[in-house]
Enzyme design. Structure first.
Site, short mmCIF file in Angstrom:
data_model
loop_
_atom_site.label_atom_id
_atom_site.label_comp_id
_atom_site.label_asym_id
_atom_site.label_seq_id
_atom_site.Cartn_x
_atom_site.Cartn_y
_atom_site.Cartn_z
N HIS A 182 0.84 -1.25 -0.36
CA HIS A 182 -0.32 0.06 -0.07
C HIS A 182 0.90 1.46 0.18
O HIS A 182 1.89 1.44 0.54
CB HIS A 182 -0.54 0.19 1.56
CG HIS A 182 -2.18 -0.87 1.11
ND1 HIS A 182 -3.20 -1.83 2.32
CD2 HIS A 182 -2.63 -1.38 0.14
CE1 HIS A 182 -3.63 -2.99 1.36
NE2 HIS A 182 -3.88 -2.52 0.34
N ASN A 253 -3.21 -5.81 -2.23
CA ASN A 253 -3.85 -6.45 -0.83
C ASN A 253 -5.02 -7.02 -1.29
O ASN A 253 -6.06 -7.81 -0.11
CB ASN A 253 -3.81 -6.10 0.23
CG ASN A 253 -3.03 -6.43 1.18
OD1 ASN A 253 -2.08 -7.53 1.07
ND2 ASN A 253 -4.06 -6.40 2.52
N ARG A 254 -5.59 -6.82 -2.34
CA ARG A 254 -6.78 -7.36 -2.91
C ARG A 254 -6.95 -9.10 -4.26
O ARG A 254 -7.69 -9.02 -4.96
CB ARG A 254 -7.94 -7.30 -3.29
CG ARG A 254 -8.78 -5.85 -1.85
CD ARG A 254 -9.53 -6.45 -0.97
NE ARG A 254 -9.45 -5.80 0.37
CZ ARG A 254 -8.51 -4.90 1.33
NH1 ARG A 254 -7.15 -5.89 1.09
NH2 ARG A 254 -9.28 -4.23 2.37
N TYR A 359 -12.30 -6.57 10.38
CA TYR A 359 -12.57 -6.91 8.85
C TYR A 359 -12.74 -8.30 7.68
O TYR A 359 -11.89 -8.09 6.96
CB TYR A 359 -13.09 -6.02 8.28
CG TYR A 359 -12.29 -4.96 7.28
CD1 TYR A 359 -11.49 -4.31 6.77
CD2 TYR A 359 -11.19 -4.52 8.56
CE1 TYR A 359 -10.70 -3.93 6.38
CE2 TYR A 359 -10.05 -4.03 7.61
CZ TYR A 359 -9.58 -3.81 7.22
OH TYR A 359 -8.69 -3.28 6.17
N GLU A 382 0.04 -4.30 11.35
CA GLU A 382 -0.48 -2.56 11.00
C GLU A 382 0.93 -2.06 11.72
O GLU A 382 -0.14 -1.79 12.80
CB GLU A 382 -1.25 -2.52 11.59
CG GLU A 382 -2.51 -3.59 9.90
CD GLU A 382 -3.06 -2.92 9.25
OE1 GLU A 382 -2.41 -1.73 9.02
OE2 GLU A 382 -3.39 -3.78 8.29
O1 0X9 Z 1 -7.33 -3.55 4.27
C1 0X9 Z 1 -5.98 -4.40 4.55
O2 0X9 Z 1 -5.60 -4.75 2.80
C2 0X9 Z 1 -5.28 -4.15 5.68
N1 0X9 Z 1 -5.47 -3.27 6.18
S1 0X9 Z 1 -4.60 -2.23 5.18
O3 0X9 Z 1 -5.31 -0.50 6.83
N2 0X9 Z 1 -3.46 -1.20 5.89
O4 0X9 Z 1 -4.87 -1.72 4.17
C3 0X9 Z 1 -5.10 -5.35 6.33
C4 0X9 Z 1 -5.34 -6.97 5.69
C5 0X9 Z 1 -5.62 -7.93 6.50
N3 0X9 Z 1 -6.17 -9.42 5.79
C6 0X9 Z 1 -6.82 -9.74 5.14
N4 0X9 Z 1 -8.10 -8.92 4.89
N5 0X9 Z 1 -6.20 -10.79 4.31
ZN ZN Z 2 -2.16 -1.37 4.29
#
Ligand code: 0X9
Ligand code: ZN
Length: 449
Positions: A182, A253-254, A359, A382
């Protein structure tokens, strides 16, 4: 003349929108909405409403994990009232930071001016400065450091995996750390670089005995440089690939190919935050991380993806909050040991839980590492709390060493579970040494026979 008039009118129009010399976020307000009732959590999970996102008027910067943990929303002057009313109507306290974007300048303009300066361990460095530092390190610490070229980002920035090992041919367990998927989470690459710095400078340290460290400090260099290019781009999150006519970027991260798209994603390429991409691993940056995981999957015992912010240490599953892996107690217990170590060093403890309980969001690197590559310990860390994504550079010298204590604990525990002394081929190790490492000798003997 006509052209000139169009230009002047266009310029005045822009001034009217953001004010001359100002940037988009200057007049935005950060609302930290604090839930103190279960119903509040339900309400907050619904934020923001679809039409507000599409207008780019509202960005949810952080979600609550439980009572008294804030949901942070950045709102434009137009939508501020709506959100304040939403909080008041539901009886939730709100902490307000006005003129949010103006704080970026005071904290960080300096670091952009230092574009050509040498690498600073306690600083926010340019990608070029990071790269030159590592290229140099490869020669200065040739006995420990190797760089493995991985490929190129979308905008053709060369990326290399930093491999730190005292004995590369020993087949040691590997700790794999990445950071900066990110773009706006600057403290994450800073932490990754600090880990590298400590590993190569702490001469007596045990972290490198029987363990190899693989570190990719900036997974999304195009996005990172974009956030450094101007104050109005400081909060960019995604990669920089062109995905639609006028839209750019995928949320890395998606984008991982495990339960891709099943929760917490957007299908809209113009969504600023969570667009999962046209297909799994559409981005060269996530492909490179995947390739590292798949190549070394038998030896990687711990994967940590560094992010910001909120001071959470979360483990799989991330795609759902409805179930946990069978080994969740081990994941949870290691995370708590790490959190304690950071706290004992004077740092802030982490909130430890599964990512999906915080979440649900699918396509994260943590789930892919655990669920697809079979890496037994996988976390998203985080970093920091209280400053959102603009963590003051001046504080780095305090917090990076505190956080590093957490990584020393990770190292000790991984060594204990997977290291030389715990393997069945004990070789010349003495029984006492094995006992010190909590190895069950009888079990090992049985395993050999
Ligand atoms: O939303 C995210 O990608 C992460 N938080 S952020 O605020 N850095 O964007 C958390 C990701 C946790 N892992 C998964 N949800 N797989
Ligand atoms: Zn992040």
């Amino acid at each position: 003349m006509a052209k000139c008039l169009v230009f002047v009118i266009g310029f005045l129009g822009l001034c009217w929108q953001v004010g001359c010399g100002q940037h988009k976020y200057d007049n935005y307000t950060l609302l930290r909405i604090i839930p103190n009732h279960d119903q509040h959590l339900q309400k907050l999970a619904e934020l923001p409403l679809d039409e507000e996102i599409s207008h780019g008027e509202v960005e949810v910067l952080k979600r609550s994990y439980g009572l008294n943990d804030s949901t942070d929303v950045l709102v434009s002057p137009n939508s501020k009232k709506l959100f304040e009313q939403f909080a008041v109507k539901n009886g939730m306290p709100v902490v307000t930071k006005h003129y949010y974007g103006r704080s970026f300048e005071a904290l960080e303009r300096v670091s952009r001016r230092r574009l050509r300066e040498a690498f600073r361990v306690y600083g926010y460095n340019s990608f070029d400065a990071i790269k030159s530092y590592l290229d140099d390190l490869k020669f200065r610490k040739a006995e420990l450091v190797r760089l493995q070229p991985l490929g190129y980002s979308y905008q053709r920035r060369a990326m290399s995996l930093v491999k730190i090992s005292k004995d590369p041919s020993a087949g040691n367990p590997i700790i794999f750390i990445d950071a900066g998927i990110h773009a706006r989470e600057w403290v994450a690459p800073a932490m990754a670089m600090y880990i590298i710095h400590r590993l190569v400078t702490d001469s007596g340290a045990r972290e490198l005995d029987g363990l190899d460290w693989y570190i990719l400090p900036v997974v999304n260099p195009d996005g990172y440089e974009y956030t450094r290019s101007s104050r109005s781009q400081r909060l960019w999150r995604k990669t920089r690939s062109k995905t639609a006519r006028d839209c750019y970027g995928v949320d890395g991260n998606r984008n991982y190919g495990f339960k891709w798209g099943v929760s917490g994603v957007s299908n809209n390429p113009c969504d600023k935050e969570t667009y999962a991409g046209p297909k799994p691993f559409s981005e060269p940056e996530t492909q490179m991380v995947r390739n590292v995981m798949m190549t070394y999957r038998d030896r990687i015992k711990l994967y940590v993806s560094l992010h910001a912010y909120g001071q959470y240490l979360v483990y799989p599953w991330g795609y759902t909050g409805g179930s946990l892996p069978t080994s969740w107690r081990k994941l949870d217990s290691l995370a708590r040991k790490v959190s304690n170590a950071v706290q004992n060093a004077g740092g802030q403890p982490f909130k430890v839980l599964s990512a999906g309980q915080w979440y649900p969001a699918a396509g994260g690197s943590d789930d892919f590492a655990f669920g697809a590559a079979g890496i037994p310990y996988s976390y998203t860390m985080e970093l920091t709390d209280g400053y959102e994504f603009v963590y003051p550079e001046n504080n780095l010298a305090t917090i990076l060493p505190q956080l590093y204590e957490g990584f020393r604990t990770f190292a000790e525990e991984i060594k204990q579970e997977f290291g030389y002394a715990s393997r069945s081929s004990l070789g010349s190790i003495t029984k006492q040494a094995a006992l010190n490492h909590k190895v069950n000798f009888v079990h090992c003997d049985l395993a050999r026979n």
